[in-house]
Design a protein around this motif. Structure first.
Motif, PDB file in Angstrom:
ATOM      1  N   GLU A   1      50.470  18.159  70.204  1.00 50.95           N
ATOM      2  CA  GLU A   1      49.113  18.200  69.628  1.00 50.95           C
ATOM      3  C   GLU A   1      48.703  19.609  69.216  1.00 50.95           C
ATOM      4  O   GLU A   1      47.988  19.778  68.216  1.00 50.95           O
ATOM      5  CB  GLU A   1      48.076  17.612  70.592  1.00 50.95           C
ATOM      6  N   ASP A   2      49.157  20.617  69.934  1.00 46.34           N
ATOM      7  CA  ASP A   2      48.805  21.988  69.555  1.00 46.34           C
ATOM      8  C   ASP A   2      49.412  22.347  68.191  1.00 46.34           C
ATOM      9  O   ASP A   2      48.775  23.008  67.367  1.00 46.34           O
ATOM     10  CB  ASP A   2      49.286  22.981  70.616  1.00 46.34           C
ATOM     11  N   LEU A   3      50.640  21.902  67.959  1.00 46.84           N
ATOM     12  CA  LEU A   3      51.298  22.177  66.685  1.00 46.84           C
ATOM     13  C   LEU A   3      50.618  21.415  65.548  1.00 46.84           C
ATOM     14  O   LEU A   3      50.362  21.979  64.477  1.00 46.84           O
ATOM     15  CB  LEU A   3      52.773  21.789  66.771  1.00 46.84           C
ATOM     16  N   MET A   4      50.295  20.152  65.777  1.00 49.80           N
ATOM     17  CA  MET A   4      49.656  19.356  64.726  1.00 49.80           C
ATOM     18  C   MET A   4      48.249  19.887  64.420  1.00 49.80           C
ATOM     19  O   MET A   4      47.807  19.895  63.262  1.00 49.80           O
ATOM     20  CB  MET A   4      49.591  17.890  65.140  1.00 49.80           C
ATOM     21  N   GLN A   5      47.539  20.364  65.442  1.00 44.15           N
ATOM     22  CA  GLN A   5      46.238  20.999  65.203  1.00 44.15           C
ATOM     23  C   GLN A   5      46.413  22.261  64.369  1.00 44.15           C
ATOM     24  O   GLN A   5      45.610  22.545  63.470  1.00 44.15           O
ATOM     25  CB  GLN A   5      45.575  21.348  66.541  1.00 44.15           C
ATOM     26  N   ALA A   6      47.457  23.011  64.664  1.00 46.81           N
ATOM     27  CA  ALA A   6      47.713  24.241  63.915  1.00 46.81           C
ATOM     28  C   ALA A   6      48.025  23.930  62.455  1.00 46.81           C
ATOM     29  O   ALA A   6      47.616  24.672  61.550  1.00 46.81           O
ATOM     30  CB  ALA A   6      48.864  25.023  64.550  1.00 46.81           C
ATOM     31  N   PHE A   7      48.738  22.830  62.199  1.00 52.90           N
ATOM     32  CA  PHE A   7      49.007  22.435  60.815  1.00 52.90           C
ATOM     33  C   PHE A   7      47.694  22.261  60.048  1.00 52.90           C
ATOM     34  O   PHE A   7      47.553  22.732  58.918  1.00 52.90           O
ATOM     35  CB  PHE A   7      49.785  21.117  60.775  1.00 52.90           C
ATOM     36  N   ALA A   8      46.742  21.555  60.661  1.00 47.97           N
ATOM     37  CA  ALA A   8      45.457  21.327  60.001  1.00 47.97           C
ATOM     38  C   ALA A   8      44.685  22.622  59.826  1.00 47.97           C
ATOM     39  O   ALA A   8      44.033  22.837  58.799  1.00 47.97           O
ATOM     40  CB  ALA A   8      44.624  20.320  60.803  1.00 47.97           C
ATOM     41  N   GLU A   9      44.769  23.518  60.814  1.00 43.89           N
ATOM     42  CA  GLU A   9      44.032  24.778  60.730  1.00 43.89           C
ATOM     43  C   GLU A   9      44.628  25.678  59.651  1.00 43.89           C
ATOM     44  O   GLU A   9      43.900  26.188  58.782  1.00 43.89           O
ATOM     45  CB  GLU A   9      44.061  25.493  62.082  1.00 43.89           C
ATOM     46  N   TYR A  10      45.926  25.870  59.674  1.00 45.08           N
ATOM     47  CA  TYR A  10      46.565  26.725  58.665  1.00 45.08           C
ATOM     48  C   TYR A  10      46.523  26.070  57.279  1.00 45.08           C
ATOM     49  O   TYR A  10      46.525  26.766  56.262  1.00 45.08           O
ATOM     50  CB  TYR A  10      48.013  27.029  59.045  1.00 45.08           C
ATOM     51  N   GLY A  11      46.465  24.750  57.264  1.00 47.96           N
ATOM     52  CA  GLY A  11      46.420  24.033  55.994  1.00 47.96           C
ATOM     53  C   GLY A  11      45.022  23.770  55.472  1.00 47.96           C
ATOM     54  O   GLY A  11      44.874  23.167  54.412  1.00 47.96           O
ATOM     55  N   ALA A  12      43.970  24.228  56.216  1.00 51.30           N
ATOM     56  CA  ALA A  12      42.565  24.077  55.814  1.00 51.30           C
ATOM     57  C   ALA A  12      42.167  22.619  55.650  1.00 51.30           C
ATOM     58  O   ALA A  12      41.255  22.298  54.879  1.00 51.30           O
ATOM     59  CB  ALA A  12      42.279  24.857  54.528  1.00 51.30           C
ATOM     60  N   GLY A  13      42.850  21.724  56.393  1.00 54.13           N
ATOM     61  CA  GLY A  13      42.543  20.305  56.303  1.00 54.13           C
ATOM     62  C   GLY A  13      41.928  19.771  57.581  1.00 54.13           C
ATOM     63  O   GLY A  13      41.191  20.472  58.270  1.00 54.13           O
ATOM     64  N   ALA A  14      42.241  18.514  57.916  1.00 54.11           N
ATOM     65  CA  ALA A  14      41.659  17.854  59.086  1.00 54.11           C
ATOM     66  C   ALA A  14      42.770  17.422  60.042  1.00 54.11           C
ATOM     67  O   ALA A  14      43.919  17.202  59.634  1.00 54.11           O
ATOM     68  CB  ALA A  14      40.832  16.648  58.651  1.00 54.11           C
TER      69      ALA A  14
END
Length: 477
Positions: free
Chosen positions: A239-252
């Motif tokens: 979950e930490d990695l998937m959250q980071a994807f959304a954060e670095y990707g400016a998405g949700a």
């Protein structure tokens, strides 16, 4: 009675009456002038809420938890609410979309069936002017190139989705890269928004598998003008990695314990993409002399000199995000205005089609009266700060729970109960009733977690709640 005695008695009575009632006692006595002492005018308090952004597609509201600060060193919390503008009667924007689906072996059966059903539903929501690429990955990657969503192509998309099968490992980096390539091939057309939706139920086992390497992949995708959203399904993904994807990707980011809700999340992300009002959003704090940064709660921040920059997600119409910052402030003499921080919001306005820069200032008043500091405390900002601090504890509780330390996790939640009780003393019990109920719900989930899978589910659920508590309300599903 003797006339002289009577005259003297009357004169004495009149004199006594004059003394009591304040009447003049004779022509030679001048009235005492009435002197009005005007107390010094207190300084005008700063506005509790500062609003800006009326000319752009993002409305800004900022406030301080303590608009009156004690003389000397103290701390205050600045809260900044950002709201995407509603565009009445506006036609939704065409979207260039790629759905990247994990079909590794762990997705076999119910999960993959639900993922395919959600993808088919997404296809039915598209219009002729939209474009969609469909990518699925295991150890290798298969894709349907980006196509306009015409009736004939929607039928072709549905057939491609039906052909997806489970197989292989989890090569997330390859899936992301192919999704990017498909999106890039269709950029520059009518669509103003380019969005990639990643779905996975596991951790990367092939391709680029280290966390930093995968973050760099997403960072590069974002730099090319593509927004990345991530949806985790089940309890086995990172979950930490998937959250980071959304954060670095400016998405949700979204977490689904049950894959049957995938259709709703796909539909919600499409809605955000097609009502986008701003991208490349950045909030920065300029710290004047006397102010230092304590921390930005729950966001990745970068400080260079006296400037603190916070990257924000892309904004859709009506989307609300909040940033809470703890600041250390030294206030001067009582009665003086205190410059706490300057604010600057920059973004690309997708409605007006130009870059926007909004600036404002957060100010307070110095006082040497402690009661004034307490009485003037901003109720809403105090609750917002308590939620952000509570989110930190919730993250710590989740980490403790992931290590099997249930007692330590529950201790953090009890600290939150005390924290919200303190905020309730300022804002009223009703203002934090929902927060306290949520802490009790998390406590029960931890109590009931008697298996490894239920513990993982409790951890992921807590981290989603923490994101919302920090203020990531619109970008957390």
């Amino acid at each position: 009675m003797n006339r002289t005695v009577l005259f003297l008695s009357l004169a004495g009575a009149l004199a006594l009456t004059a003394l009591v009632l304040g009447l003049p006692r004779g022509e030679d006595t001048q009235p005492t002038p009435h002197v009005v002492v005007t107390p010094p005018t207190p300084p005008t308090p700063p506005p509790t809420v500062f609003q800006a952004g009326a000319g752009g597609s993002i409305q800004v509201k900022s406030r301080l938890s303590h608009p009156y600060l004690p003389v000397g060193a103290s701390e205050t919390y600045a809260t900044v609410d950002l709201t995407g503008m509603e565009v009445a009667g506006a036609k939704r924007s065409p979207v260039n979309l790629a759905v990247v689906i994990d079909r590794s072996g762990s997705m076999s059966g119910y999960k993959l069936q639900q993922a395919k059903q959600a993808a088919r539903h997404l296809v039915t929501l598209l219009r002729d002017e939209d474009r969609l690429a469909i990518v699925h990955y295991g150890s290798d990657v298969k894709s349907l190139p980006s196509l306009p969503a015409t009736p004939a192509n929607r039928e072709r998309m549905a057939q491609f989705i039906d052909s997806i099968w489970d197989d292989g490992g989890t090569n997330i980096s390859a899936g992301l890269s192919v999704g990017r390539t498909q999106l890039a091939s269709a950029m520059g057309g009518a669509a103003t928004v380019n969005r990639l939706i990643l779905m996975s139920d596991g951790q990367p086992t092939e391709g680029v598998s280290d966390e930093q390497g995968l973050k760099n992949v997403v960072r590069d995708i974002r730099a090319s003008g593509i927004t990345v959203s991530s949806i985790g399904v089940g309890t086995d993904f990172n979950e930490d990695l998937m959250q980071a994807f959304a954060e670095y990707g400016a998405g949700a980011y979204g977490f689904l314990e049950d894959a049957s809700q995938l259709s709703n999340l796909f539909q919600r992300d499409l809605q955000q993409a097609t009502t986008a009002v701003a991208r490349n959003v950045e909030l920065s704090f300029e710290l004047p002399p006397g102010t230092t940064l304590g921390e930005v709660l729950g966001y990745r921040a970068h400080q260079a000199g006296n400037t603190v920059r916070v990257a924000m997600p892309d904004f859709s119409a009506g989307q609300v995000e909040r940033v809470v910052v703890r600041l250390n402030v030294t206030a001067g003499a009582a009665g003086q205005s205190v410059q706490v921080a300057g604010l600057k919001l920059t973004y690309t306005d997708l409605i007006a089609r130009h870059n926007v820069e909004d600036q404002s200032r957060l100010t307070a008043v110095a006082t040497n009266i402690q009661e004034e500091v307490v009485q003037r405390q901003d109720k809403e900002a105090t609750v917002y700060a308590a939620r952000a601090r509570g989110a930190q504890n919730l993250q710590k509780a989740a980490e403790a729970m992931s290590q099997g330390k249930k007692d330590a996790a529950q201790l953090y939640l009890r600290q939150n109960q005390a924290l919200f009780m303190e905020a309730g003393n300022v804002a009223g019990a009703a203002a934090v009733a929902a927060d306290q109920a949520e802490q009790a719900e998390s406590m029960k989930a931890y109590d009931d977690a008697d298996s490894e899978e239920s513990q993982r589910a409790a951890v992921k659920s807590s981290k989603v709640k923490a994101l919302k508590g920090f203020g990531r309300m619109g970008s957390t599903y």
